[in-house]
Design a protein around this motif. Sequence first.
Motif, mmCIF file in Angstrom:
data_model
loop_
_atom_site.group_PDB
_atom_site.id
_atom_site.type_symbol
_atom_site.label_atom_id
_atom_site.label_comp_id
_atom_site.label_asym_id
_atom_site.label_seq_id
_atom_site.Cartn_x
_atom_site.Cartn_y
_atom_site.Cartn_z
ATOM 1 N N GLY A 1 0.794 -1.224 0.000
ATOM 2 C CA GLY A 1 0.000 0.000 0.000
ATOM 3 C C GLY A 1 0.819 1.263 0.000
ATOM 4 N N ASN A 2 2.051 1.179 -0.534
ATOM 5 C CA ASN A 2 2.904 2.370 -0.624
ATOM 6 C C ASN A 2 3.925 2.168 -1.741
ATOM 7 N N ASP A 3 4.732 3.198 -1.979
ATOM 8 C CA ASP A 3 5.738 3.137 -3.039
ATOM 9 C C ASP A 3 7.159 3.035 -2.488
ATOM 10 N N GLN A 4 7.284 2.569 -1.267
ATOM 11 C CA GLN A 4 8.613 2.442 -0.668
ATOM 12 C C GLN A 4 9.410 1.331 -1.362
ATOM 13 N N PRO A 5 10.737 1.461 -1.382
ATOM 14 C CA PRO A 5 11.570 0.432 -2.018
ATOM 15 C C PRO A 5 11.406 -0.927 -1.338
ATOM 16 N N ASN B 1 5.676 -3.120 7.509
ATOM 17 C CA ASN B 1 6.418 -3.138 6.243
ATOM 18 C C ASN B 1 7.087 -4.478 5.976
ATOM 19 N N LEU B 2 6.515 -5.555 6.493
ATOM 20 C CA LEU B 2 7.120 -6.876 6.367
ATOM 21 C C LEU B 2 6.094 -7.911 5.894
ATOM 22 N N ARG B 3 6.503 -8.732 4.913
ATOM 23 C CA ARG B 3 5.690 -9.853 4.459
ATOM 24 C C ARG B 3 6.604 -11.060 4.266
ATOM 25 N N PHE B 4 5.980 -12.233 4.160
ATOM 26 C CA PHE B 4 6.739 -13.465 3.981
ATOM 27 C C PHE B 4 6.200 -14.258 2.795
ATOM 28 N N ILE B 5 7.091 -15.045 2.207
ATOM 29 C CA ILE B 5 6.735 -15.936 1.107
ATOM 30 C C ILE B 5 7.372 -17.297 1.377
ATOM 31 N N ARG B 6 6.602 -18.365 1.141
ATOM 32 C CA ARG B 6 7.196 -19.703 1.171
ATOM 33 C C ARG B 6 7.360 -20.159 -0.271
ATOM 34 N N MET B 7 8.598 -20.301 -0.705
ATOM 35 C CA MET B 7 8.854 -20.678 -2.084
ATOM 36 C C MET B 7 10.306 -21.105 -2.260
#
Length: 211
Positions: free
Chosen positions: A35-39, A88-94
């Motif tokens: 929901g933002n344009d942060q790097p 500002n943190l998310r996770f992915i299992r891959m």
Amino acid sequence: MRLRNVKGSRETIAANPLVIQDITEQKGHWHEVFGNDQPIYIEIGMGKGQFIIEMARRNPDKNYIGIEKYSSVLVRALEKCETDAPENLRFIRMDAEAILDVFAENEVSGIYLNFSDPWPKDRHAKRRLTYRDFWDRYRKILKPEGEVVFKTDNRPLFDFSLEEVEIAGWSLVNVTFDLHHSEYVEGNVMTEYEAKFSAKGNPIHRLVARA
């Protein structure tokens, strides 16, 4: 590497809002997830998440995505976020080999590789996250001037990685064979492994590379 199975880890991961499930659908749209344009910065093979969680907490003006292949490891990172999850943190299992299916060209500002599996047998060299094919993948998703930061205590893996950087046509921004006694230690965020190995007196090797 043999991992102990954590009962219910897959179900926990599937139900946690911090874990993005439909990852290929987010390709090119990760800013919308935050929901933002942060790097956006990613850590590939984040383990139990100490590094990426701390980075997110220290840098609220940046977005972070932790990538982990194993459910039994990822679930430990989620436990660390139960009471105070950074926005500002998310996770992915891959698996890292599918990275081009998940991130678009120039979508990522930086990549962290911390204490990656060394795959010590020569026949497994292509599985190392610093093998030349991975550098080619990283180049495609990184923004111009984007960097890969790699840390390890494994000297043979580090020497191999330095060679692969050159073969892949990347440039070394800086290199140290003893991070904690170098000019680059200021601001360093340690991983679980890093804290363990450095406490034993093992030197930590680090390189920063740019395509």
